[in-house]
Design a protein around this motif. Structure first.
Motif, short mmCIF file in Angstrom:
data_model
loop_
_atom_site.label_atom_id
_atom_site.label_comp_id
_atom_site.label_asym_id
_atom_site.label_seq_id
_atom_site.Cartn_x
_atom_site.Cartn_y
_atom_site.Cartn_z
N LYS A 62 44.08 43.56 61.40
CA LYS A 62 45.05 43.69 60.31
C LYS A 62 45.29 42.34 59.61
CE LYS A 62 47.36 47.71 62.28
NZ LYS A 62 46.26 48.53 62.00
N ASN A 63 44.18 41.64 59.39
CA ASN A 63 44.22 40.33 58.76
C ASN A 63 43.41 40.36 57.46
OD1 ASN A 63 44.74 37.63 58.37
ND2 ASN A 63 43.08 36.94 59.69
N ASP A 64 43.51 41.48 56.72
CA ASP A 64 42.71 41.61 55.51
C ASP A 64 43.55 41.97 54.28
OD1 ASP A 64 43.31 44.16 56.36
OD2 ASP A 64 41.31 44.98 56.00
N GLU A 65 44.80 41.52 54.27
CA GLU A 65 45.64 41.80 53.10
C GLU A 65 45.34 40.79 51.99
OE1 GLU A 65 49.75 39.55 54.24
OE2 GLU A 65 49.24 41.35 55.36
N LEU A 66 45.73 41.16 50.76
CA LEU A 66 45.51 40.28 49.62
C LEU A 66 46.30 38.99 49.78
CD1 LEU A 66 45.70 42.78 46.62
CD2 LEU A 66 43.67 41.65 47.53
N LEU A 67 45.70 37.88 49.39
CA LEU A 67 46.40 36.60 49.43
C LEU A 67 47.33 36.44 48.24
CD1 LEU A 67 43.49 34.26 50.56
CD2 LEU A 67 45.30 35.26 51.96
N SER A 68 46.99 37.07 47.13
CA SER A 68 47.80 36.99 45.92
C SER A 68 48.31 38.38 45.58
CB SER A 68 46.99 36.43 44.75
OG SER A 68 47.74 36.50 43.57
N GLN A 69 49.59 38.52 45.44
CA GLN A 69 50.19 39.82 45.10
C GLN A 69 50.47 39.92 43.60
OE1 GLN A 69 50.35 42.20 47.34
NE2 GLN A 69 49.63 40.84 48.95
N GLU A 70 49.94 39.00 42.80
CA GLU A 70 50.24 38.95 41.37
C GLU A 70 49.45 39.95 40.54
OE1 GLU A 70 49.85 34.95 40.00
OE2 GLU A 70 50.95 34.16 41.70
N LEU A 71 48.54 40.70 41.10
CA LEU A 71 47.74 41.64 40.33
C LEU A 71 48.35 43.03 40.41
CD1 LEU A 71 44.15 40.55 41.34
CD2 LEU A 71 45.36 40.02 39.24
N PRO A 72 48.30 43.86 39.44
CA PRO A 72 47.80 43.59 38.11
C PRO A 72 48.83 42.82 37.29
CG PRO A 72 48.50 45.85 38.22
CD PRO A 72 48.68 45.26 39.59
N ASN A 73 48.36 42.08 36.32
CA ASN A 73 49.26 41.33 35.46
C ASN A 73 49.24 41.95 34.05
OD1 ASN A 73 46.93 40.38 34.15
ND2 ASN A 73 46.78 38.68 35.58
N PHE A 75 47.87 41.04 31.27
CA PHE A 75 46.53 41.11 30.69
C PHE A 75 45.76 42.29 31.28
CE2 PHE A 75 42.00 40.18 30.97
CZ PHE A 75 41.70 39.94 29.63
N ASP A 76 45.82 42.45 32.59
CA ASP A 76 45.11 43.56 33.24
C ASP A 76 45.60 44.92 32.75
OD1 ASP A 76 43.47 41.92 34.77
OD2 ASP A 76 44.93 41.83 36.42
N LEU A 77 46.90 45.04 32.55
CA LEU A 77 47.49 46.33 32.19
C LEU A 77 47.33 46.70 30.72
CD1 LEU A 77 50.76 46.14 34.28
CD2 LEU A 77 48.72 47.50 34.79
N LYS A 78 47.40 45.71 29.81
CA LYS A 78 47.45 46.03 28.38
C LYS A 78 46.23 45.56 27.59
CE LYS A 78 52.37 46.26 28.30
NZ LYS A 78 53.45 46.55 27.43
N GLU A 79 45.65 44.43 27.96
CA GLU A 79 44.62 43.86 27.11
C GLU A 79 43.20 44.11 27.62
OE1 GLU A 79 45.48 39.79 26.06
OE2 GLU A 79 47.62 40.17 26.31
N TRP A 80 43.05 44.31 28.89
CA TRP A 80 41.73 44.49 29.46
C TRP A 80 41.30 45.96 29.37
CZ3 TRP A 80 37.90 41.41 30.69
CH2 TRP A 80 36.87 41.88 31.48
N THR A 81 40.04 46.18 28.99
CA THR A 81 39.51 47.54 28.95
C THR A 81 38.70 47.77 30.23
OG1 THR A 81 39.33 47.43 26.56
CG2 THR A 81 38.06 49.15 27.68
N TRP A 82 39.14 48.73 31.03
CA TRP A 82 38.45 49.01 32.29
C TRP A 82 37.36 49.99 32.05
CZ3 TRP A 82 39.37 46.03 36.38
CH2 TRP A 82 40.56 45.32 36.41
#
Length: 82
Positions: A62-73, A75-82
């Protein structure tokens, strides 16, 4: 360096000197990539050896969690086209 092509079962192969393998930190079980480039056989070490096993071990511990919890931001939500 010269070497001969030898029979290995129904296939053929070459013997790589241990000094050469040591320089690349390879063993008899190392995974390599083989390709042809401009009429040459290129053998490349696989730099990610052992990563899959390490990831499984991290998950089991259980040592595989994300190091950064800042995603999505924003840019990811509004400007990036997935």
């Amino acid at each position: 360096m010269k070497t001969n092509i030898i029979n290995i079962g129904n296939s053929q192969g070459i013997i790589l000197p241990s000094a050469l393998l040591r320089q690349l930190n390879l063993t008899s079980n190392s995974l390599v990539e083989v390709e042809i480039e401009n009429g040459n056989i290129i053998i490349k070490p696989n730099p990610r050896q052992g990563w899959a096993e390490a990831a499984k071990q991290m998950h089991a511990e259980k040592n595989d969690e994300l190091l950064s919890q800042e995603l999505p931001n924003k840019f990811d939500l509004k400007e990036w086209t997935w």
